[in-house]
Design a protein around this motif. Structure first.
Motif, PDB file in Angstrom:
ATOM      1  N   ALA A  25       1.445  -0.604  17.389  1.00 45.77           N
ATOM      2  CA  ALA A  25       1.521   0.291  16.230  1.00 45.77           C
ATOM      3  C   ALA A  25       1.609  -0.516  14.931  1.00 45.77           C
ATOM      4  CB  ALA A  25       2.704   1.245  16.359  1.00 45.77           C
ATOM      5  N   VAL A  26       2.355  -1.603  14.958  1.00 44.89           N
ATOM      6  CA  VAL A  26       2.450  -2.477  13.781  1.00 44.89           C
ATOM      7  C   VAL A  26       1.074  -3.064  13.468  1.00 44.89           C
ATOM      8  CG1 VAL A  26       3.415  -4.639  12.901  1.00 44.89           C
ATOM      9  CG2 VAL A  26       4.891  -3.021  14.104  1.00 44.89           C
ATOM     10  N   ALA A  27       0.339  -3.479  14.494  1.00 47.58           N
ATOM     11  CA  ALA A  27      -1.005  -4.037  14.284  1.00 47.58           C
ATOM     12  C   ALA A  27      -1.940  -2.996  13.677  1.00 47.58           C
ATOM     13  CB  ALA A  27      -1.566  -4.564  15.603  1.00 47.58           C
ATOM     14  N   VAL A  28      -1.825  -1.753  14.127  1.00 47.62           N
ATOM     15  CA  VAL A  28      -2.641  -0.675  13.567  1.00 47.62           C
ATOM     16  C   VAL A  28      -2.300  -0.466  12.096  1.00 47.62           C
ATOM     17  CG1 VAL A  28      -3.013   1.835  13.622  1.00 47.62           C
ATOM     18  CG2 VAL A  28      -3.150   0.492  15.738  1.00 47.62           C
ATOM     19  N   MET A  29      -1.015  -0.451  11.781  1.00 52.26           N
ATOM     20  CA  MET A  29      -0.602  -0.284  10.384  1.00 52.26           C
ATOM     21  C   MET A  29      -1.151  -1.414   9.519  1.00 52.26           C
ATOM     22  SD  MET A  29       1.221   2.480  10.007  1.00 52.26           S
ATOM     23  CE  MET A  29       2.298   2.172   8.640  1.00 52.26           C
ATOM     24  N   ASP A  30      -1.076  -2.642  10.021  1.00 51.54           N
ATOM     25  CA  ASP A  30      -1.622  -3.782   9.286  1.00 51.54           C
ATOM     26  C   ASP A  30      -3.126  -3.606   9.068  1.00 51.54           C
ATOM     27  OD1 ASP A  30       0.883  -4.943   9.192  1.00 51.54           O
ATOM     28  OD2 ASP A  30       0.493  -6.364  10.817  1.00 51.54           O
ATOM     29  N   ALA A  31      -3.843  -3.177  10.116  1.00 58.20           N
ATOM     30  CA  ALA A  31      -5.294  -2.989  10.004  1.00 58.20           C
ATOM     31  C   ALA A  31      -5.633  -1.885   9.003  1.00 58.20           C
ATOM     32  CB  ALA A  31      -5.884  -2.657  11.370  1.00 58.20           C
TER      33      ALA A  31
END
Length: 105
Positions: A75-81
């Motif tokens: 989820a953190v990676a998605v937010m970063d993307a």
């Protein structure tokens, strides 16, 4: 279709609407498509960002055990993307557990 890679797995995500960001995390074995009834209403007021948890929907299905912490890091990676530093978070069932872990990170 937006994808982001995190810890050896591609995660599918998409966004709808505009306004303050709202991360939508679905429960065990359900793809982000399951937000189809509530998402249009939410997208009227929020920039909704939804993901398919690893092992579900259009995301990769790597071998192994998927911990809640691992899925929170997805989820953190998605937010970063998505270019989002912070968001409201709405999790259903297991998605609620992921949301709690997400808030700790």
């Amino acid at each position: 279709m937006p994808f982001v890679e995190n810890q050896g797995a591609k995660q599918y995500w998409d966004e709808q609407g505009s306004g303050e960001p709202l991360l939508l995390i679905m429960g065990l074995s359900y793809p982000s498509y399951m937000w189809h009834r509530s998402r249009p209403v939410l997208a009227n007021s929020y920039r909704t960002i939804a993901l398919d948890n690893r092992g579900v929907g259009q995301s990769d299905v790597p071998p192994g055990i998927y911990s809640i912490a691992l899925m929170a890091s997805d989820a953190v990676a998605v937010m970063d993307a998505a270019g989002v530093e912070g968001a409201h978070v709405f999790g259903v069932s297991m998605g609620g557990m992921i949301a709690q872990e997400f808030a700790r990170q």
